[in-house]
Design a protein around this motif. Structure first.
Motif, PDB file in Angstrom:
ATOM      1  N   LEU A 115       0.723  -1.261   0.140  1.00 46.35           N
ATOM      2  CA  LEU A 115       0.045   0.021   0.109  1.00 46.35           C
ATOM      3  C   LEU A 115       1.047   1.280  -0.003  1.00 46.35           C
ATOM      4  CD1 LEU A 115      -2.913  -0.948   2.572  1.00 46.35           C
ATOM      5  CD2 LEU A 115      -2.810  -1.267  -0.097  1.00 46.35           C
ATOM      6  N   ARG A 170      -1.437   3.092  -2.667  1.00 48.34           N
ATOM      7  CA  ARG A 170      -2.535   2.477  -3.307  1.00 48.34           C
ATOM      8  C   ARG A 170      -3.844   2.300  -2.629  1.00 48.34           C
ATOM      9  NH1 ARG A 170      -0.344   0.410  -7.869  1.00 48.34           N
ATOM     10  NH2 ARG A 170       1.793   0.895  -8.344  1.00 48.34           N
ATOM     11  N   THR A 184      -5.642  -2.303  -5.994  1.00 45.73           N
ATOM     12  CA  THR A 184      -4.390  -1.483  -5.675  1.00 45.73           C
ATOM     13  C   THR A 184      -3.966  -0.943  -7.009  1.00 45.73           C
ATOM     14  OG1 THR A 184      -3.145  -3.784  -6.144  1.00 45.73           O
ATOM     15  CG2 THR A 184      -3.382  -3.099  -3.617  1.00 45.73           C
TER      16      THR A 184
END
Length: 471
Positions: free
Chosen positions: A55, A146, A151
């Motif tokens: 992320l 993300r 994602t």
């Protein structure tokens, strides 16, 4: 840049000390002795380690996080993060920028103190786009933040790092702030509750007090309405605004029925896309079924509003370029990203218009107040179209093209920042074909956060929010 499967869902929910608790639930478990603050912090750190490589939400970690001194606070022992444009003593404040090397903060910012008064355990700082200007947390030369729901897509901005961590279940709540939509936008992108409080509801920043129009409000992003309501009540316990009516602790819906206006397209002429319109119309139908009176409304916005707001953002970028040495002795505005430089350069071409821009922006509250003479709330999209893929709003996109994309996306949120009114992003029942959440937005009169929260409680009870761990 790392490539991810665009349909990847990332979450950290597991059978540990955090479980599936929201912040209110976790604080209650800590008070009962079922979980210790140290156990909650360790579980959150493990969750962050498990997901953040995918992320990219965390900017800095606290080496040895300790619970705040406020052991009787609403969120005593609950792990959380502070956004990296707000000072936390001992950690550098980088503002998402590569234009300088940040120094470690000598003291907590006033809002950090207010947040700590709720009892949270701060684990670190979350990432934001440079100086919070962008509606997506992306960079020139660094990995983006993300969206945990998918994602391949943006987590929104500017509080994108905070939103990604909360949506993915790493922590129950995280600090966010909003100068043009930066709480509500990532909340909408990540399926969270995001309240921008009224101007003055929480403690202001030093920068905000120096600006001709203070457009920034601090708050949190959360997965439940009760967490946002509990935060606001805790903030009031620390410091209540003498200029606003108290909110107190809102714990559920009200029995009173409201008159709610709704709009599908922005008053400045930007049309929303089909999925976004459907999310609003579905919410209208729900509100009517619950007994509220809902009707179309038009906001009489000055036709110059969009250009004026953009000029004001350019003024902010210009001021940062001038005063950047207060952030770091090596500050070099030439290292600011393409969006920040473009805003600054655009302002330098228009700076003589500043007095007229400020005058018109300050008058926006008159048109806003007129719409509320017969309404309690206004419902609208948060954003004009659904969450874009990574790259669409990258600061590497040529400035003129990027501004066109931003204006076609961020068409609803800035008005509440200029007027200083409270505004709440709430997950709708809808989702995009890519599985991404779609938010809807409620706005109210200055100081009327209570109506926003009561309505949000009612909608949440009627149609519980989608959960990432169930997908």
């Amino acid at each position: 840049m790392t490539t991810f499967d665009e349909r990847t869902i990332v979450h950290a929910f597991r059978d540990d000390a955090l479980g599936e608790h929201d912040a209110v639930g976790l604080a209650a478990a800590i008070r009962r002795g079922e979980v210790s603050p140290a156990e909650a912090a360790r579980a959150a750190q493990e969750r962050v380690r498990a997901i953040d490589a995918r992320l990219g939400a965390v900017q800095a970690h606290v080496d040895n996080p300790a619970p705040a001194a406020a052991t009787d606070g609403a969120f005593a022992g609950v792990p959380a993060f502070v956004k990296d444009n707000t000072d936390y003593q001992g950690l550098p404040t980088g503002h998402g920028s590569a234009a300088f090397r940040p120094r470690a903060a000598r003291r907590h910012a006033p809002f950090t103190q207010q947040l700590l008064s709720s009892g949270v355990t701060v684990l670190g700082k979350t990432r934001l786009p440079e100086f919070g200007f962008n509606a997506s947390t992306e960079y020139d030369g660094a990995e983006p933040v993300r969206n945990p729901w998918n994602t391949g897509y943006s987590a929104g901005g500017s509080s994108g790092g905070s939103a990604a961590l909360v949506a993915a279940g790493a922590v129950p709540i995280a600090h966010a702030n909003d100068g043009g939509g930066s709480i509500r936008i990532p909340a909408a992108c990540c399926g969270l509750v995001g309240l921008k409080p009224s101007r003055g509801r929480v403690v202001g920043s030093d920068l905000g007090r120096r600006l001709p129009i203070d457009i920034v409000s601090d708050g949190i992003v959360s997965r439940s309405v009760r967490d946002t309501a509990a935060f606001l009540a805790a903030a009031e316990t620390h410091r209540r605004s003498p200029a606003l009516p108290p909110v107190g602790l809102v714990e559920g819906p009200s029995e009173r029925r409201l008159r709610i206006g709704f709009l599908l397209d922005s008053p400045n002429g930007v049309h929303s896309d089909a999925a976004t319109r459907a999310a609003v119309t579905e919410t209208v139908a729900t509100l009517e079924r619950l007994g509220h009176t809902v009707e179309p409304v038009e906001l009489d916005m000055d036709p110059n509003f969009t250009d004026d707001f953009l000029t004001y953002w350019g003024l902010l970028s210009f001021l940062l370029g001038v005063s950047g040495r207060t952030l770091g002795a090596d500050f070099d505005r030439r290292r600011m990203d393409g969006l920040s430089r473009g805003l600054r350069e655009d302002y330098l071409r228009k700076w003589r218009r500043t007095p007229g821009v400020l005058r018109r922006l300050k008058r926006a509250k008159e048109a806003h107040a007129a719409a509320f003479r017969r309404l309690d709330l206004v419902l609208s999209p948060v954003l004009a179209h659904t969450t874009p893929p990574i790259g669409h709003l990258s600061p590497t996109v040529p400035y003129t093209q990027l501004i066109e994309r931003l204006l076609a996306y961020v068409a609803f949120t800035p008005l509440d920042n200029i007027v200083g009114t409270p505004s709440l992003s709430l997950p709708s029942a809808s989702a995009t074909t890519q599985g991404l959440p779609i938010g809807v937005m409620f706005s109210a009169r200055p100081g009327d956060e209570r109506k926003l929260l009561e309505t949000a409680f009612e909608l949440e009870a009627d149609r519980p929010f989608r959960r990432i761990q169930d997908q």
